[in-house]
Scaffold this active site. Structure first.
Site, PDB file in Angstrom:
ATOM      1  N   GLU A 115     -30.218   4.321  17.138  1.00 24.47           N
ATOM      2  CA  GLU A 115     -29.948   4.836  18.479  1.00 24.47           C
ATOM      3  C   GLU A 115     -29.616   6.324  18.428  1.00 24.47           C
ATOM      4  O   GLU A 115     -29.019   6.814  17.478  1.00 24.47           O
ATOM      5  CB  GLU A 115     -28.805   4.041  19.106  1.00 24.47           C
ATOM      6  CG  GLU A 115     -29.243   2.598  19.353  1.00 24.47           C
ATOM      7  CD  GLU A 115     -28.172   1.711  19.964  1.00 24.47           C
ATOM      8  OE1 GLU A 115     -28.543   0.706  20.564  1.00 24.47           O
ATOM      9  OE2 GLU A 115     -26.976   2.019  19.857  1.00 24.47           O
ATOM     10  N   CYS A 128     -26.643  13.374  20.092  1.00 25.53           N
ATOM     11  CA  CYS A 128     -25.883  12.693  19.044  1.00 25.53           C
ATOM     12  C   CYS A 128     -26.885  11.910  18.193  1.00 25.53           C
ATOM     13  O   CYS A 128     -27.526  10.984  18.696  1.00 25.53           O
ATOM     14  CB  CYS A 128     -24.874  11.762  19.716  1.00 25.53           C
ATOM     15  SG  CYS A 128     -23.920  10.796  18.557  1.00 25.53           S
ATOM     16  N   CYS A 135     -24.121   1.224   8.365  1.00 26.96           N
ATOM     17  CA  CYS A 135     -23.173   2.078   7.636  1.00 26.96           C
ATOM     18  C   CYS A 135     -22.560   1.240   6.524  1.00 26.96           C
ATOM     19  O   CYS A 135     -22.312   0.046   6.717  1.00 26.96           O
ATOM     20  CB  CYS A 135     -22.080   2.572   8.590  1.00 26.96           C
ATOM     21  SG  CYS A 135     -20.992   3.814   7.865  1.00 26.96           S
ATOM     22  N   CYS A 139     -15.085   0.853   9.053  1.00 23.64           N
ATOM     23  CA  CYS A 139     -13.947   1.254   9.887  1.00 23.64           C
ATOM     24  C   CYS A 139     -13.748   0.157  10.934  1.00 23.64           C
ATOM     25  O   CYS A 139     -14.702  -0.263  11.599  1.00 23.64           O
ATOM     26  CB  CYS A 139     -14.238   2.595  10.542  1.00 23.64           C
ATOM     27  SG  CYS A 139     -14.585   3.860   9.297  1.00 23.64           S
ATOM     28  N   CYS A 142     -14.962   0.447  14.701  1.00 26.51           N
ATOM     29  CA  CYS A 142     -16.304   0.987  14.965  1.00 26.51           C
ATOM     30  C   CYS A 142     -17.348  -0.117  14.966  1.00 26.51           C
ATOM     31  O   CYS A 142     -17.419  -0.912  14.038  1.00 26.51           O
ATOM     32  CB  CYS A 142     -16.634   2.029  13.901  1.00 26.51           C
ATOM     33  SG  CYS A 142     -18.343   2.624  13.981  1.00 26.51           S
ATOM     34  N   CYS A 369     -19.191   6.939  21.945  1.00 25.18           N
ATOM     35  CA  CYS A 369     -18.867   7.023  20.521  1.00 25.18           C
ATOM     36  C   CYS A 369     -18.513   5.678  19.929  1.00 25.18           C
ATOM     37  O   CYS A 369     -17.649   4.981  20.448  1.00 25.18           O
ATOM     38  CB  CYS A 369     -17.609   7.851  20.353  1.00 25.18           C
ATOM     39  SG  CYS A 369     -17.906   9.537  20.145  1.00 25.18           S
TER      40      CYS A 369
END
Ligand code: SAH
Ligand code: SF4
Length: 392
Positions: A115, A128, A135, A139, A142, A369
């Site tokens: 994305e 962005c 990933c 975290c 997230c 975010c």
């Protein structure tokens, strides 16, 4: 070349096509582009000039068709088309939020999806971009962190996200028009999409060098911000080899809490991270480091946290970006209350630091975010809810 074509010495020593097929010119550095041209028969003496010409076509004019590169001879254009391609990720879906934010879903080789988010603002627009599919880090606040790493993006796929957005915004200069005549819709880049950019250092570096090159996309290094969760050994390299602005996902003021929120802290703790950050502005000439701080109710948002934060970053030229937590289905945290966020911001501001509160953008399309995740199923579901604008 057909089977019957005569085989010359030239063809034997310089393969005209690599076994895997045509080479994508997007994402190659200038040196890489030069080497590729020479390898495929461009005389060394001409190579530098050809690099300049092709570079400008690709990155200044957004041209994807070799045959339209009119300052090259027809024969050379045909040769290029035989050996090379100019390829960027495929745009497969675009959603537009009520606030104008655009979320793109792009497909890359292997059928994976990432994305990309475009955030228009009054006097500028920020893209962005993602550096990985998924990933490796986990975290706990997230959404991307709940998805396993699939793979690193190539330099072509990273710079290709910028080119795709320029296509969508119709932002390549028109023929007969200077390159700086219209205000730039896409004026800033943040590496804050999916993935940890410093775990894909070389590809991110090459892509950003292309984005900064004055004869192409031409974004100043001050308009590019790389966000890291704190990969300490790569921070100095970022300053030396990229020199862009740096943002750090700080998010906590004690190792105990940061270990839970940003588990890479167990490897490089707050003290080690701060040591690396102290050096950054000196090496890269960037004025300030952005400390990102996600506001999680009852977890990291007390007055004591705000005061500790100010103490910790003393001596580092910094601004603190407070990010109200963006919720996602199943998230184990809640957003801090607005009053709390303002109080926290006030303590930091009074200590002499800028402390903007980031307005969540594109929440209705899960574009804010930390909400990105490439599970197509979720994307499809969200699309049904808000009504998508089809990709062109
Ligand atoms: N991997 C990099 C960059 C991507 S995340 C990094 O961690 O820095 C960009 C920013 O959004 C980071 O500061 C990240 O911590 C933050 N973020 C992640 N999930 C979030 C959420 N749900 N709400 C608000 N911010 C979030
Ligand atoms: Fe990865 Fe950044 Fe999300 Fe952490 S915040 S899981 S490093 S994308």
């Amino acid at each position: 070349m057909t089977d019957a074509a005569p085989i010359t010495q030239d063809v034997l020593t310089i393969p005209r096509k690599l076994p895997e097929g045509p080479v994508n010119l997007v994402g190659l550095t200038r040196e890489g582009l030069r080497a590729a041209l020479i390898e495929h028969g461009t005389p060394e003496k001409q190579a530098r000039m050809r690099v300049d010409q092709i570079w400008q076509w690709i990155y200044q004019w957004g041209e994807r068709d070799f045959h339209a590169m009119t300052n090259l001879s027809k024969a050379y254009r045909a040769e290029l088309a035989d050996n090379f391609v100019i390829e960027i990720p495929e745009l497969v879906d675009r959603q537009v939020s009520a606030d104008g934010t655009r979320k793109y879903l792009v497909r890359i080789a292997g059928g994976h999806e990432v994305e990309v988010v475009y955030i228009p603002e009054e006097d500028r627009g920020t893209l962005c971009i993602s550096s990985q599919v998924g990933c490796t880090l986990t975290c706990s606040f997230c959404h991307t962190g709940t998805q396993k790493l699939v793979r690193n993006l190539t330099a072509a796929e990273i710079v290709g996200q910028i080119m795709m957005a320029r296509d969508d915004l119709d932002e390549w200069p028109r023929r007969g028009e200077g390159t700086g005549e219209r205000p730039r819709l896409l004026s800033n880049i943040v590496l804050m999409g999916m993935g940890e950019p410093l775990y894909n250092f070389e590809n991110v570096r090459d892509a950003m060098k292309i984005a900064m090159d004055g004869e192409g996309i031409s974004l100043s290094r001050r308009r590019i911000t790389l966000s890291t969760s704190g990969v300490v050994p790569e921070i100095a390299k970022t300053a030396e080899e990229i020199g862009c602005m740096l943002a750090v996902s700080f998010h906590a003021t004690t190792d105990e809490v940061r270990d839970k929120l940003v588990p890479i802290n167990k490897k490089w703790n707050i003290a080690a991270l701060l040591d690396a950050l102290r050096e950054y502005p000196k090496v890269s000439n960037s004025e300030r480091i952005t400390f990102e701080y996600v506001m999680l109710k009852g977890v990291n948002d007390s007055d004591a946290d705000a005061r500790r934060l100010v103490q910790l970053i003393k001596g580092i030229p910094a601004k603190i970006n407070l990010i109200p937590f963006n919720e996602w289905p199943g998230a184990p945290y809640q957003r801090s209350d607005w009053n709390r966020i303002e109080k926290f911001a006030d303590i930091i501001y009074k200590a002499g630091y800028a402390s903007p509160i980031r307005t969540p953008r594109g929440e209705d399309i899960m574009a804010a975010c930390g909400q990105l995740k490439s599970a197509s199923e979720r994307v499809r579901k969200a699309r049904r809810q808000v009504g998508a604008v089809p990709a062109p």
